[in-house]
Write a protein that holds these residues in place. Structure first.
Motif, short mmCIF file in Angstrom:
data_model
loop_
_atom_site.label_atom_id
_atom_site.label_comp_id
_atom_site.label_asym_id
_atom_site.label_seq_id
_atom_site.Cartn_x
_atom_site.Cartn_y
_atom_site.Cartn_z
N ALA A 1 0.85 -0.99 0.05
CA ALA A 1 -0.03 0.05 0.04
C ALA A 1 0.79 1.29 0.02
CB ALA A 1 -1.15 0.12 1.22
N LEU A 2 2.00 1.12 0.62
CA LEU A 2 2.80 2.35 0.77
C LEU A 2 3.60 2.64 -0.55
CD1 LEU A 2 4.26 4.88 2.49
CD2 LEU A 2 5.98 2.81 3.14
N ARG A 3 4.27 1.51 -1.07
CA ARG A 3 4.70 1.60 -2.39
C ARG A 3 3.78 2.30 -3.34
NH1 ARG A 3 6.83 -3.11 -1.00
NH2 ARG A 3 5.52 -4.52 -2.35
N LEU A 4 2.61 1.79 -3.57
CA LEU A 4 1.72 2.22 -4.60
C LEU A 4 1.33 3.48 -4.41
CD1 LEU A 4 -0.09 1.68 -6.96
CD2 LEU A 4 -1.73 0.83 -5.56
N GLY A 5 0.93 3.98 -2.95
CA GLY A 5 0.60 5.22 -2.62
C GLY A 5 1.68 6.22 -2.87
N GLU A 6 2.71 5.89 -2.64
CA GLU A 6 3.84 6.84 -2.92
C GLU A 6 4.31 7.06 -4.31
OE1 GLU A 6 4.87 8.86 -0.88
OE2 GLU A 6 5.27 8.12 0.97
N ARG B 1 -4.35 7.84 3.63
CA ARG B 1 -4.23 6.37 3.22
C ARG B 1 -2.69 5.96 3.50
NH1 ARG B 1 -8.82 7.33 0.03
NH2 ARG B 1 -10.53 5.79 0.56
N ILE B 2 -1.74 6.72 2.99
CA ILE B 2 -0.26 6.55 3.09
C ILE B 2 0.06 6.64 4.47
CG2 ILE B 2 1.97 7.35 2.41
CD1 ILE B 2 0.86 8.33 0.03
N GLY B 3 -0.53 7.56 5.14
CA GLY B 3 -0.35 7.73 6.52
C GLY B 3 -0.60 6.51 7.25
#
Length: 119
Positions: A25-30, A53-55
């Motif tokens: 999720a973090l990779r895609l969000g960033e 969402r990244i947070g």
């Protein structure tokens, strides 16, 4: 179109979070966040929502200080857009309170929780 892709990206990040796939999720969000920054959409409601969402993903990875930064950035964008009294802004404020709480910054956390209730 561009808005559909933005919504799909945010949904994918949320889905990955719900599956406890915080790294993905973090990779895609960033990646989405960087793309939006490169296309002039860094200060959009979509980007603010994605920041929350990244947070959340960062919280799941115990990266509390980084999570707090993302939540605070989202609050700033919502306010800049004139959406400081929106439910989404209140969620971002409440999330920053949660990050402050796990960082043992209890006084600041309480102030954020009270602020979120007032929105």
């Amino acid at each position: 179109d561009r808005d559909s892709r933005a919504r799909l990206g945010k949904c994918l990040v949320a889905l990955l979070r719900s599956l406890d796939e915080d790294d993905a999720a973090l990779r895609l969000g960033e990646e989405l966040r960087a793309h939006w920054a490169n296309t002039g959409r860094a200060e959009s409601q979509d980007c603010a929502s994605l920041g929350v969402r990244i947070g959340d993903a960062l919280l799941g990875l115990s990266r509390f200080g980084e999570a707090l930064a993302r939540f605070e950035e989202a609050v700033g964008v919502y306010r800049k857009l004139g959406l400081g009294d929106s439910v989404n802004c209140a969620i971002a404020i409440q999330s920053s309170g949660g990050a402050l709480q796990v960082l043992s910054r209890f006084g600041e956390a309480l102030a954020r929780f009270e602020e979120a209730v007032g929105v």
